[in-house]
Every structure is written in structure tokens, then in C-alpha cells.
Design a protein around this motif. Structure first.
Motif, short mmCIF file in Angstrom:
data_model
loop_
_atom_site.label_atom_id
_atom_site.label_comp_id
_atom_site.label_asym_id
_atom_site.label_seq_id
_atom_site.Cartn_x
_atom_site.Cartn_y
_atom_site.Cartn_z
N GLN A 147 139.64 114.18 49.02
CA GLN A 147 140.11 114.29 47.64
C GLN A 147 140.06 112.93 46.94
O GLN A 147 139.73 112.84 45.76
CB GLN A 147 141.54 114.83 47.63
N GLU A 148 140.38 111.88 47.66
CA GLU A 148 140.39 110.53 47.11
C GLU A 148 139.00 109.91 47.07
O GLU A 148 138.85 108.76 46.66
CB GLU A 148 141.33 109.62 47.92
N GLN A 149 138.00 110.65 47.52
CA GLN A 149 136.61 110.22 47.54
C GLN A 149 136.41 108.92 48.33
O GLN A 149 135.66 108.03 47.93
CB GLN A 149 136.06 110.11 46.12
N THR A 150 137.11 108.84 49.44
CA THR A 150 136.94 107.72 50.37
C THR A 150 135.53 107.82 50.94
O THR A 150 135.05 108.92 51.21
CB THR A 150 137.99 107.83 51.50
N PRO A 151 134.82 106.69 51.09
CA PRO A 151 133.47 106.75 51.65
C PRO A 151 133.44 107.56 52.96
O PRO A 151 134.34 107.46 53.79
CB PRO A 151 133.12 105.28 51.90
N ALA A 152 132.39 108.36 53.11
CA ALA A 152 132.30 109.31 54.23
C ALA A 152 132.44 108.64 55.59
O ALA A 152 133.11 109.18 56.48
CB ALA A 152 130.98 110.07 54.15
N HIS A 153 131.85 107.46 55.79
CA HIS A 153 131.95 106.80 57.10
C HIS A 153 133.39 106.38 57.39
O HIS A 153 133.83 106.46 58.53
CB HIS A 153 130.97 105.63 57.22
N HIS A 154 134.14 105.98 56.38
CA HIS A 154 135.55 105.65 56.59
C HIS A 154 136.35 106.91 56.87
O HIS A 154 137.24 106.91 57.73
CB HIS A 154 136.12 104.92 55.38
N GLN A 155 136.05 107.99 56.13
CA GLN A 155 136.74 109.26 56.38
C GLN A 155 136.58 109.66 57.85
O GLN A 155 137.57 109.98 58.52
CB GLN A 155 136.16 110.39 55.52
N LEU A 156 135.36 109.62 58.33
CA LEU A 156 135.07 110.03 59.70
C LEU A 156 135.84 109.19 60.72
O LEU A 156 136.49 109.74 61.62
CB LEU A 156 133.57 109.93 59.97
N LEU A 157 135.81 107.88 60.56
CA LEU A 157 136.48 107.00 61.52
C LEU A 157 137.99 107.15 61.49
O LEU A 157 138.65 107.19 62.53
CB LEU A 157 136.07 105.55 61.27
N VAL A 158 138.56 107.25 60.29
CA VAL A 158 140.02 107.40 60.17
C VAL A 158 140.46 108.74 60.74
O VAL A 158 141.42 108.81 61.51
CB VAL A 158 140.47 107.23 58.70
N VAL A 159 139.76 109.81 60.39
CA VAL A 159 140.15 111.13 60.89
C VAL A 159 140.03 111.17 62.42
O VAL A 159 140.92 111.71 63.09
CB VAL A 159 139.33 112.25 60.22
N ARG A 160 139.00 110.58 62.97
CA ARG A 160 138.88 110.54 64.44
C ARG A 160 140.04 109.78 65.07
O ARG A 160 140.55 110.18 66.12
CB ARG A 160 137.55 109.90 64.85
N ALA A 161 140.45 108.69 64.46
CA ALA A 161 141.58 107.92 65.00
C ALA A 161 142.87 108.73 64.94
O ALA A 161 143.67 108.71 65.88
CB ALA A 161 141.72 106.60 64.25
N VAL A 162 143.07 109.46 63.85
CA VAL A 162 144.28 110.30 63.73
C VAL A 162 144.20 111.46 64.72
O VAL A 162 145.21 111.82 65.34
CB VAL A 162 144.48 110.81 62.29
N GLU A 163 143.02 112.04 64.89
CA GLU A 163 142.86 113.12 65.87
C GLU A 163 143.23 112.65 67.28
O GLU A 163 143.83 113.40 68.05
CB GLU A 163 141.41 113.64 65.88
#
Length: 110
Positions: free
Chosen positions: A85-101
């Protein structure tokens, strides 16, 4: 590796990932914001503020105290939706979501 040590490592990785994505530096919410009764404190702070100042802080306290893990942790889907929703760059989205997972998995499996 013990569950608390594994969680500590996952939290350090999450912090490093947020810093690398330039998502760590933000204002500290007002004291009253922490009294929210809403999930993720959605009425008083951004999800990233909640992630940093509530989620990570509480889990770090749990690690330090050697306390029992929550029965379940499913924060990654909310983080993924927020970053998109915040339009965070896709590569950052992927890395952050993986860390939270990873944090979700460590908590839920222990």
C-alpha cells in the motif's frame, strides 16, 4: 539453538533488514499511542511504528526474560499489505516480509 536465542537472532535480522530498507528511522509515537486497544495500534501509529516500537520491543523483552512464546504469530501478511500500500520498492518488500515471516515461524513453532 534454543527458541529464545533463535528469536533473538531473527529479531536482529529483522532490525537489520528494516535499516537496510531505510524503514527503521521514524518518530517515536506519543506515550498515549501505546495504550491503543486496536490490533497493530492502527488507530494511533503506523504499522512500521508498531513493528519497531511494540512488536520488536515486546519480543525482545520476552527473550530477555526467557518468557513463554505466544501461541501464534502471524504478522507477515499485515506487513506485506502495508508495504504494498505504501509502494515500498519490491525488493525491500520481499526482504522485510521474509524477515517478519522468520520471526512469525520461530514464535509459532516454539
Amino acid at each position: 539453538m534454543g527458541a529464545h536465542r533463535e528469536l533473538h537472532t531473527a529479531l536482529l535480522d529483522l532490525e537489520a533488514t528494516l535499516k537496510a530498507a531505510d524503514l527503521w528511522r521514524m518518530p517515536i509515537p506519543e506515550t498515549a499511542a501505546f495504550s491503543s486497544q486496536q490490533p497493530f495500534c492502527v488507530d494511533t501509529m503506523s504499522l512500521l511504528q508498531w513493528l519497531r516500537f511494540v512488536f520488536i520491543a515486546r519480543l525482545e523483552s520476552l527473550v530477555e526474560a526467557g518468557g513463554p512464546m505466544p501461541a501464534k504469530c502471524e504478522v507477515a501478511p499485515a506487513v506485506a499489505a502495508y508495504l504494498q500500500q505504501e509502494q515500498t520498492p519490491a525488493h525491500h518488500q520481499l526482504l522485510v516480509v521474509r524477515a517478519v515471516e522468520r520471526v512469525d515461524k520461530v514464535v509459532t513453532e516454539n
